[in-house]
Design an enzyme around this catalytic site. Structure first.
Site, PDB file in Angstrom:
ATOM      1  N   ARG A  85       0.860  -1.320   0.118  1.00 50.33           N
ATOM      2  CA  ARG A  85       0.120  -0.026   0.051  1.00 50.33           C
ATOM      3  C   ARG A  85       0.970   1.198   0.040  1.00 50.33           C
ATOM      4  O   ARG A  85       0.355   2.252  -0.623  1.00 50.33           O
ATOM      5  CB  ARG A  85      -0.849   0.136   1.467  1.00 50.33           C
ATOM      6  CG  ARG A  85      -2.338  -0.930   1.079  1.00 50.33           C
ATOM      7  CD  ARG A  85      -3.056  -0.802   2.223  1.00 50.33           C
ATOM      8  NE  ARG A  85      -4.292  -1.435   1.688  1.00 50.33           N
ATOM      9  CZ  ARG A  85      -5.486  -1.128   2.235  1.00 50.33           C
ATOM     10  NH1 ARG A  85      -5.408  -0.195   3.334  1.00 50.33           N
ATOM     11  NH2 ARG A  85      -6.608  -1.351   1.961  1.00 50.33           N
ATOM     12  N   ASP A 145     -19.949   8.105   3.825  1.00 48.45           N
ATOM     13  CA  ASP A 145     -20.290   7.148   5.099  1.00 48.45           C
ATOM     14  C   ASP A 145     -21.432   7.990   5.889  1.00 48.45           C
ATOM     15  O   ASP A 145     -22.259   7.122   6.318  1.00 48.45           O
ATOM     16  CB  ASP A 145     -18.815   7.193   5.854  1.00 48.45           C
ATOM     17  CG  ASP A 145     -17.772   6.954   4.916  1.00 48.45           C
ATOM     18  OD1 ASP A 145     -17.535   5.717   4.737  1.00 48.45           O
ATOM     19  OD2 ASP A 145     -17.356   7.788   4.379  1.00 48.45           O
ATOM     20  N   ARG A 148     -24.581   7.470   4.220  1.00 44.76           N
ATOM     21  CA  ARG A 148     -24.907   5.731   4.580  1.00 44.76           C
ATOM     22  C   ARG A 148     -25.527   5.803   5.850  1.00 44.76           C
ATOM     23  O   ARG A 148     -26.687   5.274   6.030  1.00 44.76           O
ATOM     24  CB  ARG A 148     -23.779   4.929   4.325  1.00 44.76           C
ATOM     25  CG  ARG A 148     -23.654   4.733   2.867  1.00 44.76           C
ATOM     26  CD  ARG A 148     -22.196   4.008   2.542  1.00 44.76           C
ATOM     27  NE  ARG A 148     -21.880   3.613   1.387  1.00 44.76           N
ATOM     28  CZ  ARG A 148     -20.590   3.839   0.923  1.00 44.76           C
ATOM     29  NH1 ARG A 148     -19.682   3.531   1.873  1.00 44.76           N
ATOM     30  NH2 ARG A 148     -20.424   3.456  -0.400  1.00 44.76           N
ATOM     31  N   HIS A 172     -11.877   7.965   6.236  1.00 45.46           N
ATOM     32  CA  HIS A 172     -12.737   7.396   5.365  1.00 45.46           C
ATOM     33  C   HIS A 172     -12.178   5.947   4.980  1.00 45.46           C
ATOM     34  O   HIS A 172     -11.316   5.861   4.220  1.00 45.46           O
ATOM     35  CB  HIS A 172     -13.039   7.963   4.049  1.00 45.46           C
ATOM     36  CG  HIS A 172     -13.630   7.394   2.853  1.00 45.46           C
ATOM     37  ND1 HIS A 172     -14.991   6.714   2.829  1.00 45.46           N
ATOM     38  CD2 HIS A 172     -13.271   6.956   1.727  1.00 45.46           C
ATOM     39  CE1 HIS A 172     -15.379   6.099   1.805  1.00 45.46           C
ATOM     40  NE2 HIS A 172     -14.254   6.261   0.926  1.00 45.46           N
TER      41      HIS A 172
END
Ligand code: ADP
Length: 310
Positions: A85, A145, A148, A172
């Site tokens: 990553r 988010d 949601r 996030h």
């Protein structure tokens, strides 16, 4: 208002589509290293506008971004097999160096709207690279988010999500914090609303909503490869707040002087957004567990961002 979008992939084009339908922008210009892709996306989106708006949608080069008030950055490269990553982040930081430099050469003081993931780290990187004031480098953060969370709470309580005020703070991503303690529905604490209307928020319901908010992206990616409509609409929502100087309170990510004692970290808290970008940062009252979770999220993001060499 003219809006530029750099990166005409799924997220950039969905933002362009959502924005074009609102009619808020007078002009949208899409830029991508794959010029044919940008051209095709612009043409496709332009074909939708006669039904809804008069927004002019074109594809172009960086020079065509001149006069943009806001530029969305949705450009990025994908993970190579075996790449970790951090290595991916450093490659994306290089993409941002090139992209941000090219934008600033034609638009000296834009509001940059960052959509590329991991969005909090990319927001930190864009802020460092651009030298713009942090209030003008806004990551979409937890805007989706939060949406949601409100939508699932609204569904459980049997009311519109627009009558629910509840925020997701922090990263996030996995360490995000659903702030149940200050969630309200129609001015009542959600627990009181739930009790009065006979729809108690049991431990199971709470766990289900938490899981649904936290893991929605994973589920969507499993089903269709990536997520883009939701975030596209979220980006259009932020641009509406800027274009109309709405001073709307939205949870977005910017480099923030201090969060839970962690300095200069990009993450989401509710912020007032108007014509000049972020006007005010807000720090809601939290319970002890939420404070601790937000601090964990801030520390994790700070560590990740500091590891990226520019
Ligand atoms: P997402 O689902 O996040 O939108 P995509 O891969 O669909 O991801 O889109 C990313 C877009 O960013 C691609 O269209 C790619 O061509 C573009 N892109 C990558 N690097 C650059 C760059 N340096 N300049 C402009 N566009 C870029």
């Amino acid at each position: 208002m003219k809006v530029g979008i750099v990166g005409a992939g799924m997220v950039g084009s969905s933002a362009g589509y959502a924005l074009a339908l609102t009619g808020i922008a007078s002009e949208i210009v899409l830029v991508d290293m794959h010029e044919a892709l940008a051209r095709a996306q612009a043409e496709d989106i332009a074909h939708a506008t006669p039904f809804h708006s008069a927004t002019k949608v074109t594809a172009g080069s960086y020079a065509d971004l001149a006069g943009s008030s806001v530029v969305i950055i949705a450009a990025g490269v994908n993970q190579k097999p075996g790449e970790d990553r951090l290595a991916l982040l450093e490659r994306n930081a290089q993409v941002f160096k090139q992209v941000v430099g090219a934008i600033l050469a034609v638009v000296p003081n834009p509001i940059l709207l960052i959509a590329s993931n991991p969005v909090d780290i990319m927001t930190d990187i864009a802020t460092r690279i651009s030298g713009l004031s942090p209030q003008r480098v806004i990551g979409s953060g937890t805007i989706l988010d939060t949406a949601r969370f409100r939508s699932l709470l609204g569904r459980h309580l049997g009311i519109s999500s627009q009558s629910v005020h509840a925020y997701v703070l922090g990263e996030h991503g996995d360490s995000e914090v659903l702030t149940w303690s200050n969630a309200r529905a129609g001015s009542l604490a959600v627990s009181d609303f739930a009790a009065q209307t006979g729809k108690p928020i049991t431990k199971e319901i709470r766990a289900e909503i938490d899981d649904n908010v936290r893991n929605a992206a994973y589920r969507i990616i499993e089903g269709k490869g990536s997520t883009y409509y939701g975030i596209g609409a979220g980006l259009a929502r932020i641009i509406k707040a800027i274009a109309l100087d709405q001073r709307a309170v939205l949870s977005v990510s910017i480099v923030t002087p201090a969060v839970e004692g962690v300095e200069h970290v990009a993450l989401s808290v509710p912020r007032v957004i108007g014509a000049q970008g972020v006007m005010t940062d807000l720090f809601p009252e939290l319970d002890d567990a939420e404070h601790a979770a937000l601090k964990r999220s801030a520390l994790l993001l700070k560590e990740k961002a500091s590891a990226v060499r520019l």
